[in-house]
Scaffold this motif. Structure first.
Motif, PDB file in Angstrom:
ATOM      1  N   ARG A 151       0.829  -1.209   0.000  1.00 60.06           N
ATOM      2  CA  ARG A 151       0.000   0.000   0.000  1.00 60.06           C
ATOM      3  C   ARG A 151       0.863   1.257   0.000  1.00 60.06           C
ATOM      4  O   ARG A 151       0.591   2.223  -0.720  1.00 60.06           O
ATOM      5  N   MET A 152       1.927   1.251   0.817  1.00 64.37           N
ATOM      6  CA  MET A 152       2.817   2.419   0.864  1.00 64.37           C
ATOM      7  C   MET A 152       3.542   2.617  -0.455  1.00 64.37           C
ATOM      8  O   MET A 152       3.708   3.755  -0.919  1.00 64.37           O
ATOM      9  N   PHE A 153       3.973   1.535  -1.073  1.00 64.95           N
ATOM     10  CA  PHE A 153       4.649   1.660  -2.357  1.00 64.95           C
ATOM     11  C   PHE A 153       3.691   2.175  -3.426  1.00 64.95           C
ATOM     12  O   PHE A 153       4.047   3.032  -4.240  1.00 64.95           O
ATOM     13  N   GLU A 154       2.468   1.678  -3.400  1.00 63.87           N
ATOM     14  CA  GLU A 154       1.502   2.084  -4.421  1.00 63.87           C
ATOM     15  C   GLU A 154       1.166   3.566  -4.348  1.00 63.87           C
ATOM     16  O   GLU A 154       1.131   4.256  -5.372  1.00 63.87           O
ATOM     17  N   VAL A 155       0.920   4.083  -3.147  1.00 60.69           N
ATOM     18  CA  VAL A 155       0.511   5.486  -3.063  1.00 60.69           C
ATOM     19  C   VAL A 155       1.689   6.438  -3.155  1.00 60.69           C
ATOM     20  O   VAL A 155       1.631   7.465  -3.843  1.00 60.69           O
ATOM     21  N   ASN A 156       2.804   6.120  -2.481  1.00 64.72           N
ATOM     22  CA  ASN A 156       3.949   7.033  -2.483  1.00 64.72           C
ATOM     23  C   ASN A 156       4.723   7.010  -3.793  1.00 64.72           C
ATOM     24  O   ASN A 156       5.113   8.059  -4.319  1.00 64.72           O
ATOM     25  N   VAL A 157       4.956   5.816  -4.319  1.00 64.50           N
ATOM     26  CA  VAL A 157       5.825   5.679  -5.493  1.00 64.50           C
ATOM     27  C   VAL A 157       5.018   5.609  -6.785  1.00 64.50           C
ATOM     28  O   VAL A 157       5.191   6.445  -7.686  1.00 64.50           O
ATOM     29  N   LEU A 158       4.129   4.629  -6.885  1.00 61.02           N
ATOM     30  CA  LEU A 158       3.366   4.495  -8.131  1.00 61.02           C
ATOM     31  C   LEU A 158       2.398   5.656  -8.321  1.00 61.02           C
ATOM     32  O   LEU A 158       2.149   6.082  -9.459  1.00 61.02           O
ATOM     33  N   LEU A 192       7.030  15.483  -2.806  1.00 65.67           N
ATOM     34  CA  LEU A 192       7.184  15.561  -1.361  1.00 65.67           C
ATOM     35  C   LEU A 192       7.607  14.185  -0.859  1.00 65.67           C
ATOM     36  O   LEU A 192       6.826  13.235  -0.904  1.00 65.67           O
ATOM     37  N   THR A 193       8.855  14.083  -0.415  1.00 62.15           N
ATOM     38  CA  THR A 193       9.338  12.804   0.102  1.00 62.15           C
ATOM     39  C   THR A 193       9.377  12.886   1.625  1.00 62.15           C
ATOM     40  O   THR A 193       8.375  13.154   2.261  1.00 62.15           O
ATOM     41  N   SER A 194      10.520  12.672   2.205  1.00 58.61           N
ATOM     42  CA  SER A 194      10.660  12.669   3.657  1.00 58.61           C
ATOM     43  C   SER A 194      12.130  12.509   3.985  1.00 58.61           C
ATOM     44  O   SER A 194      12.911  12.034   3.157  1.00 58.61           O
ATOM     45  N   THR A 195      12.515  12.867   5.216  1.00 68.10           N
ATOM     46  CA  THR A 195      13.864  12.537   5.637  1.00 68.10           C
ATOM     47  C   THR A 195      14.047  11.018   5.693  1.00 68.10           C
ATOM     48  O   THR A 195      15.177  10.526   5.696  1.00 68.10           O
ATOM     49  N   ALA A 196      12.949  10.282   5.696  1.00 67.31           N
ATOM     50  CA  ALA A 196      13.022   8.815   5.629  1.00 67.31           C
ATOM     51  C   ALA A 196      13.496   8.330   4.274  1.00 67.31           C
ATOM     52  O   ALA A 196      13.784   7.143   4.107  1.00 67.31           O
ATOM     53  N   SER A 197      13.598   9.234   3.306  1.00 67.95           N
ATOM     54  CA  SER A 197      14.067   8.836   1.976  1.00 67.95           C
ATOM     55  C   SER A 197      15.568   8.647   1.931  1.00 67.95           C
ATOM     56  O   SER A 197      16.106   8.140   0.947  1.00 67.95           O
ATOM     57  N   PHE A 198      16.253   9.050   3.015  1.00 64.41           N
ATOM     58  CA  PHE A 198      17.704   8.821   3.060  1.00 64.41           C
ATOM     59  C   PHE A 198      18.181   8.358   4.432  1.00 64.41           C
ATOM     60  O   PHE A 198      19.370   8.189   4.650  1.00 64.41           O
ATOM     61  N   SER A 201      10.257   3.819   4.807  1.00 66.95           N
ATOM     62  CA  SER A 201      11.547   4.295   4.319  1.00 66.95           C
ATOM     63  C   SER A 201      11.864   3.697   2.952  1.00 66.95           C
ATOM     64  O   SER A 201      12.398   4.390   2.070  1.00 66.95           O
ATOM     65  N   ALA A 202      11.524   2.437   2.744  1.00 65.70           N
ATOM     66  CA  ALA A 202      11.751   1.815   1.441  1.00 65.70           C
ATOM     67  C   ALA A 202      10.969   2.534   0.349  1.00 65.70           C
ATOM     68  O   ALA A 202      11.488   2.800  -0.745  1.00 65.70           O
ATOM     69  N   ALA A 203       9.711   2.876   0.657  1.00 61.03           N
ATOM     70  CA  ALA A 203       8.892   3.589  -0.316  1.00 61.03           C
ATOM     71  C   ALA A 203       9.443   4.976  -0.592  1.00 61.03           C
ATOM     72  O   ALA A 203       9.496   5.432  -1.743  1.00 61.03           O
ATOM     73  N   LYS A 204       9.873   5.669   0.455  1.00 60.69           N
ATOM     74  CA  LYS A 204      10.391   7.019   0.276  1.00 60.69           C
ATOM     75  C   LYS A 204      11.759   7.010  -0.414  1.00 60.69           C
ATOM     76  O   LYS A 204      12.074   7.923  -1.182  1.00 60.69           O
ATOM     77  N   HIS A 205      12.575   5.996  -0.147  1.00 61.41           N
ATOM     78  CA  HIS A 205      13.827   5.854  -0.891  1.00 61.41           C
ATOM     79  C   HIS A 205      13.519   5.705  -2.385  1.00 61.41           C
ATOM     80  O   HIS A 205      14.198   6.306  -3.238  1.00 61.41           O
ATOM     81  N   ALA A 206      12.520   4.897  -2.708  1.00 66.05           N
ATOM     82  CA  ALA A 206      12.152   4.685  -4.113  1.00 66.05           C
ATOM     83  C   ALA A 206      11.609   5.963  -4.735  1.00 66.05           C
ATOM     84  O   ALA A 206      11.907   6.289  -5.895  1.00 66.05           O
ATOM     85  N   GLN A 207      10.826   6.710  -3.968  1.00 68.50           N
ATOM     86  CA  GLN A 207      10.288   7.978  -4.463  1.00 68.50           C
ATOM     87  C   GLN A 207      11.418   8.977  -4.712  1.00 68.50           C
ATOM     88  O   GLN A 207      11.398   9.718  -5.704  1.00 68.50           O
ATOM     89  N   HIS A 208      12.405   8.987  -3.825  1.00 68.77           N
ATOM     90  CA  HIS A 208      13.590   9.837  -4.022  1.00 68.77           C
ATOM     91  C   HIS A 208      14.328   9.431  -5.292  1.00 68.77           C
ATOM     92  O   HIS A 208      14.754  10.291  -6.082  1.00 68.77           O
ATOM     93  N   ALA A 225      11.925  17.361   1.362  1.00 66.76           N
ATOM     94  CA  ALA A 225      11.981  16.249   2.311  1.00 66.76           C
ATOM     95  C   ALA A 225      11.783  16.772   3.736  1.00 66.76           C
ATOM     96  O   ALA A 225      12.736  17.214   4.373  1.00 66.76           O
ATOM     97  N   PRO A 226      10.559  16.718   4.255  1.00 70.31           N
ATOM     98  CA  PRO A 226      10.312  17.192   5.612  1.00 70.31           C
ATOM     99  C   PRO A 226      10.721  16.161   6.662  1.00 70.31           C
ATOM    100  O   PRO A 226      10.701  14.949   6.426  1.00 70.31           O
ATOM    101  N   GLY A 227      11.062  16.680   7.830  1.00 67.74           N
ATOM    102  CA  GLY A 227      11.280  15.823   8.986  1.00 67.74           C
ATOM    103  C   GLY A 227       9.991  15.697   9.771  1.00 67.74           C
ATOM    104  O   GLY A 227       8.936  15.404   9.199  1.00 67.74           O
ATOM    105  N   MET A 228      10.039  15.968  11.061  1.00 60.43           N
ATOM    106  CA  MET A 228       8.864  15.795  11.920  1.00 60.43           C
ATOM    107  C   MET A 228       7.825  16.889  11.652  1.00 60.43           C
ATOM    108  O   MET A 228       8.063  18.069  11.879  1.00 60.43           O
TER     109      MET A 228
END
Length: 254
Positions: free
Chosen positions: A102-109, A133-139, A149-156, A177-180
């Motif tokens: 679900r996270m991969f589908e909405v964030n990446v796809l 809009l990614t996240s600090t979780a992207s790195f 984090s895997a989804a956000k890395h892929a989005q990055h 890439a926002p943090g909190m």
């Protein structure tokens, strides 16, 4: 003709705030989100404040729906991919594959579908901007955040690759890439509706970022001169120095 911005995930949180921010900057804003009543309410609020906004019901994970959405537009100068989310906090050993999917589908796809569908319009005036809009979780990885984090890395990776591929085509590609960030729904969704656990994420943090802070960052990046591209902008609250380094004040009475 007035410049047009499309914002996904615009029914609440960062998406809604971004739509308001871009409308205040003079854009005609198309708000796209799954929840019809909520996104319509946000659009009506923008219109009541003197901006130009139109609400559209859209699930970015539906490729055919995104194609129909793009075909209905006459113009798109800015696309802001906000739709996303985190679901579940289990460690890898107990992770629920459906949550990861679900996270991969909405964030990446979802980002892929929207970007592909709107690229022709974004290129039409040789003056387009794609914001992701990614996240600090992207790195940065952390316990219990493997799927997100895997989804956000892929989005990055998608964003950085797109920037390379459109070089020379007068198309800007920006990553924020926002943090909190404190919003009404992000942590609540992540903790499956458990309000106590969701509130604990921000406990003792005097000033986490708000949706409006991120929206203001998006507006700033989009409104730079055309020769300026903000490749990657990381924005955190002062209380958060890193993913695992957050200053929290005592919440206990003395």
């Amino acid at each position: 003709m007035q410049r047009t911005a499309v914002v996904t995930g615009a029914s609440s949180g960062i998406g809604a705030a971004t739509a308001r921010a871009l409308a205040s900057a003079g854009y005609r804003v198309i708000l796209a989100a799954r929840r019809s009543a909520r996104v319509q309410e946000v659009a009506e609020g923008i219109t009541a404040s003197g901006g130009q906004a139109e609400a559209r019901t859209l699930d970015v994970t539906d490729r055919e729906a995104t194609a129909r959405f793009a075909a209905s537009l006459e113009r798109c100068d800015v696309l802001v991919n906000v739709a996303g989310g985190a679901f579940g906090t289990e460690e890898v050993a107990q992770a629920v594959p459906g949550d990861w999917r679900r996270m991969f589908e909405v964030n990446v796809l979802g980002t892929l579908h929207m970007t592909q569908a709107l690229l022709p319009l974004l290129r039409a005036n040789r003056d387009g901007t794609v914001v992701v809009l990614t996240s600090t979780a992207s790195f940065t990885n952390y316990e219990g955040g493997g799927g997100y984090s895997a989804a956000k890395h892929a989005q990055h990776a998608l964003t950085e690759t797109l920037r390379l591929e459109v070089c020379g085509q007068d198309l800007r590609v920006i990553e924020i890439a926002p943090g909190m960030v404190y919003t009404e729904e992000f942590s609540l969704n992540r903790y499956r509706g458990n309000r106590e656990q969701a509130a604990g994420v921000y406990e003792g943090v005097e000033e986490p970022l708000r949706a409006e802070d991120v929206a203001d960052t998006v507006r700033w990046a989009v409104t730079r001169p055309r020769h300026v591209n903000v490749d990657l902008l990381v924005v955190r609250p002062v209380a958060q120095a890193a993913q695992h380094k957050v200053h929290r004040t005592s919440t206990k009475e003395t």
